[in-house]
Design a protein around this motif. Structure first.
Motif, short mmCIF file in Angstrom:
data_model
loop_
_atom_site.label_atom_id
_atom_site.label_comp_id
_atom_site.label_asym_id
_atom_site.label_seq_id
_atom_site.Cartn_x
_atom_site.Cartn_y
_atom_site.Cartn_z
N SER A 90 10.70 -2.97 9.98
CA SER A 90 11.35 -1.73 9.93
C SER A 90 12.41 -1.43 10.87
O SER A 90 12.42 -1.92 12.05
CB SER A 90 10.09 -0.51 10.14
OG SER A 90 9.29 -0.89 9.13
N ARG A 213 2.29 2.20 7.96
CA ARG A 213 2.37 0.94 7.35
C ARG A 213 2.19 1.07 6.02
O ARG A 213 2.47 0.19 4.97
CB ARG A 213 1.99 -0.34 7.89
CG ARG A 213 2.49 -0.51 9.49
CD ARG A 213 3.81 -1.05 9.38
NE ARG A 213 4.23 -1.91 8.45
CZ ARG A 213 5.42 -1.69 7.55
NH1 ARG A 213 5.92 -0.58 7.70
NH2 ARG A 213 5.62 -2.53 7.00
N ARG A 215 2.12 1.55 1.79
CA ARG A 215 3.05 1.85 0.90
C ARG A 215 2.51 1.46 -0.48
O ARG A 215 3.11 1.13 -1.28
CB ARG A 215 4.35 0.77 1.17
CG ARG A 215 4.08 -0.65 1.20
CD ARG A 215 5.62 -1.33 1.18
NE ARG A 215 5.38 -2.54 1.10
CZ ARG A 215 6.35 -3.44 0.91
NH1 ARG A 215 7.68 -2.92 0.52
NH2 ARG A 215 6.30 -4.77 1.06
N ASP A 217 1.43 3.04 -2.95
CA ASP A 217 1.60 4.09 -3.76
C ASP A 217 2.77 4.41 -4.55
O ASP A 217 3.59 3.20 -4.51
CB ASP A 217 1.13 5.71 -2.88
CG ASP A 217 2.31 5.85 -2.07
OD1 ASP A 217 3.19 5.14 -2.12
OD2 ASP A 217 2.21 6.53 -1.30
N GLU A 219 5.31 5.89 -4.35
CA GLU A 219 6.55 6.37 -3.44
C GLU A 219 7.11 4.74 -2.63
O GLU A 219 8.29 4.89 -2.45
CB GLU A 219 6.47 7.36 -2.24
CG GLU A 219 6.18 8.65 -2.66
CD GLU A 219 6.12 9.50 -1.62
OE1 GLU A 219 7.04 10.28 -1.30
OE2 GLU A 219 4.95 9.59 -0.95
N GLY A 220 5.98 3.87 -2.79
CA GLY A 220 6.52 2.66 -2.10
C GLY A 220 7.13 2.75 -0.71
O GLY A 220 6.60 3.36 0.04
N ASP A 221 8.18 2.00 -0.50
CA ASP A 221 8.63 2.01 0.70
C ASP A 221 9.23 3.27 1.38
O ASP A 221 9.39 3.69 2.37
CB ASP A 221 9.93 1.05 0.67
CG ASP A 221 10.12 0.41 2.15
OD1 ASP A 221 9.10 -0.15 2.80
OD2 ASP A 221 11.29 0.13 2.40
N GLY A 223 8.06 6.22 0.76
CA GLY A 223 6.76 7.08 1.32
C GLY A 223 6.34 6.52 2.65
O GLY A 223 5.90 7.19 3.55
N ARG A 224 6.39 5.19 2.62
CA ARG A 224 6.16 4.70 4.09
C ARG A 224 7.18 5.01 5.04
O ARG A 224 6.35 5.40 6.27
CB ARG A 224 6.17 3.23 4.09
CG ARG A 224 5.74 2.27 5.14
CD ARG A 224 5.79 0.83 5.11
NE ARG A 224 7.28 0.46 5.04
CZ ARG A 224 7.84 -0.90 5.08
NH1 ARG A 224 6.84 -1.68 5.49
NH2 ARG A 224 8.80 -1.22 5.18
N ARG A 227 6.24 8.66 6.33
CA ARG A 227 4.92 8.56 7.17
C ARG A 227 5.15 7.97 8.44
O ARG A 227 4.72 8.48 9.51
CB ARG A 227 3.72 7.43 6.35
CG ARG A 227 3.18 8.35 5.42
CD ARG A 227 1.98 7.81 4.78
NE ARG A 227 2.57 6.29 4.00
CZ ARG A 227 2.74 6.58 2.70
NH1 ARG A 227 2.67 7.82 2.11
NH2 ARG A 227 3.12 5.59 1.79
N GLN A 228 6.31 7.17 8.59
CA GLN A 228 6.57 6.42 9.85
C GLN A 228 7.25 7.51 10.80
O GLN A 228 6.89 7.91 11.86
CB GLN A 228 7.68 5.42 9.75
CG GLN A 228 6.80 4.05 9.20
CD GLN A 228 7.82 3.03 8.84
OE1 GLN A 228 9.05 3.28 8.90
NE2 GLN A 228 7.68 2.07 8.24
N ILE A 478 5.08 -2.85 -6.67
CA ILE A 478 5.62 -3.08 -5.18
C ILE A 478 4.87 -4.52 -5.04
O ILE A 478 3.71 -4.64 -4.69
CB ILE A 478 4.56 -2.05 -4.38
CG1 ILE A 478 5.10 -0.72 -4.76
CG2 ILE A 478 4.98 -2.24 -3.00
CD1 ILE A 478 4.22 0.39 -3.95
#
Length: 499
Positions: A90, A213, A215, A217, A219-221, A223-224, A227-228, A478
């Motif tokens: 990331s 970490r 992902r 769902d 939204e994949g990356d 969404g991750r 959340r970060q 994903i």
């Protein structure tokens, strides 16, 4: 002689220590590290093989220095950053404007197609594997067209230890999250299990890591990354409170052993001193978005550099970029698009050619087999020399019933029941009837509202099969090469009858 304590001096010391610890905690929390993946050289689908290009000399690319008294930082989440390079799973670019006391944070997708100096075009997170933080900074600078002042790298252990040292962070997940990797046994014999309920809660370091970490769902990356940023804001909020003073020894110990940076201690103290007022202001956050591409079987995000750089500049600075900056982006975008589109077209042509060759072989093979069968037998149902029934008949000399003929397996499924009602077994036979092999059934303690399917293997397409059984399923691709099954299928409460 008895001396009266200097309350003013103690108060000034407290005001200095809080922002210092808070800024250090920001660097720790900003990391979005790789999900328990060991270091290894990246398996690149790069059209330009690593090492084909000579690195360009420093200064060969004009970079924009952000206006005013701003500092920029590249924050990378890595595993074991000290002594060896791995992929920075990331990346975030953080800008701090001391005049306006404004902090902005921009997330960069790890799968973004970017030019890595000396290695051609590849996923941007591979830059860390090729040349550590220095090459990562140079790659991000050329992608965004701006100068980066400093870098910060935080390890996996660092994230967990810092959040624990803070006493946890308050987070409010809107939906339950579930993911299971049975092959990652470093945290228990059952493998890696992410099972987070919805609603307000205080997360410890490991739970916060899993949340940041996740992902798996729709939204994949994207969404991750959201959340970060949520975890970062929660950590900053916690670190800015007076209560953190009592935890300073644990926090400083965690920070000392798990964070790498090119900043000196003096620079960090200066930043903490100047940045104290910024802690009371909201952090401006954003994420770079781009189009999806599959090139040589590998997933990438491909961007328009004009749109990407304009969006990044506006978020980090808070104003429109100058005309010269946009003109430079337009010029760089011509090369970027030419290489991206050529690689994509070449990959598509190769896939079409391979599919065509496969389609030509099948009819010939089938016709040859049919001819051989006709030559070997005098008629369907006749017995051979051994006296056994001929091919095409069952034991009673009858043709198999088409309704009972086995369906070829198209993909393996990890079936997760997140309905709270234990209905997974009702769907096993229905899924296998359409060619899906249910390899595992798990009942989650979390409950989610939407049924979702996450395909983990590139090239596997089971949308039609799933829709025939679950018409409202949310379908996402994903890829995860470490996944034990081809598809993670999570059953939600939308399958339950309305009460």
């Amino acid at each position: 002689m008895y001396r009266v304590p200097n309350k003013s001096r103690r108060r000034r010391h407290w005001r200095w220590l809080v922002p210092l610890v808070a800024v250090l905690a920001i660097f720790a929390a900003v990391r979005a590290i790789s999900l328990y993946r060991p270091f290894q050289a990246p398996a690149s689908a790069n059209p330009s093989a690593p090492g084909q290009e000579e690195p360009e000399p420093p200064g060969s690319h004009d970079l924009e220095t952000l206006p005013g008294d701003r500092q920029t930082f590249l924050v990378m989440g890595v595993e074991g950053w000290e002594g060896e390079w791995g992929r920075s799973d990331s990346m975030l670019v953080v800008s701090y404007d001391s005049a306006a006391q404004r902090v902005a944070m921009l997330s960069i997708p790890r799968d973004l197609w970017a030019k890595i100096p000396g290695h051609g075009y590849d996923k941007i997170n591979h830059a860390f594997a090729y040349g550590g933080p220095t090459l990562s900074v140079e790659t991000v600078e050329r992608l965004l067209g701006i100068d980066i002042d400093h870098w910060v790298a935080v390890s996996f252990e660092g994230f967990v230890e810092v959040i624990d040292a803070l006493g946890g962070v308050e987070v409010n997940p809107p939906e339950p999250l579930y993911y299971h990797d049975p092959y990652d046994t470093r945290f228990g014999p059952d493998g890696l299990v992410i099972d987070i309920a919805a609603g307000p809660q205080v997360m410890d370091g490991l739970t916060a890591l899993k949340y940041a970490r996740f992902r798996a769902d729709a939204e994949g990356d994207i969404g991750r990354m959201r959340r970060q940023q949520e975890i970062i804001k929660a950590a900053v909020k916690k670190a800015a409170t007076p209560a953190v003073i009592g935890r300073a020894p644990q926090l400083i110990s965690a920070l000392y052993s798990t964070i790498g940076t090119d900043m000196s201690v003096g620079e960090m103290i200066s930043l903490a001193s100047k940045g104290r007022p910024a802690l009371s202001n909201p952090i401006v956050t954003g994420t770079l978005t781009a189009d999806e591409y599959w090139i040589d079987g590998v997933f990438y995000f491909g961007a328009d550099l004009v749109e990407l750089r304009t969006a990044a500049y506006e978020l980090l600075v808070g104003e429109q970029p100058p005309e010269a900056f946009v003109a430079k982006a337009e010029a760089d975008n011509k090369e970027y698009q030419a290489v991206l589109q050529e690689a994509y077209a070449r990959s598509q042509a190769a896939a079409a050619e391979e599919e065509g060759e496969s389609g030509e072989e099948e009819p010939g093979e089938g016709g040859e087999e049919a001819g051989e069968e006709g030559d070997d037998a005098s008629g369907e149902g006749d017995e051979g020399e051994s006296g056994e029934p001929g091919e095409g008949d069952d034991a009673d000399g009858k043709e198999p019933d088409e309704d009972t003929a086995p369906v070829p397996t198209k993909a393996t499924v990890n079936l997760v029941d997140a309905t709270g009602r234990g209905i997974a077994w009702e769907y096993v036979d229905r899924l296998e009837a359409v060619g899906l092999q249910v390899a595992r059934v798990h009942e989650s303690t979390a409950v989610i509202s939407s049924t979702m399917a996450v395909v983990r293997v590139a090239g596997v397409d089971v949308a039609d099969e799933l829709n025939s059984v679950l018409p409202r399923v949310v379908y996402a691709v994903i890829p995860d090469p470490t996944s034990a099954q081809d598809v993670d299928l999570i059953l939600g409460t939308d399958l339950l009858p309305e009460e």
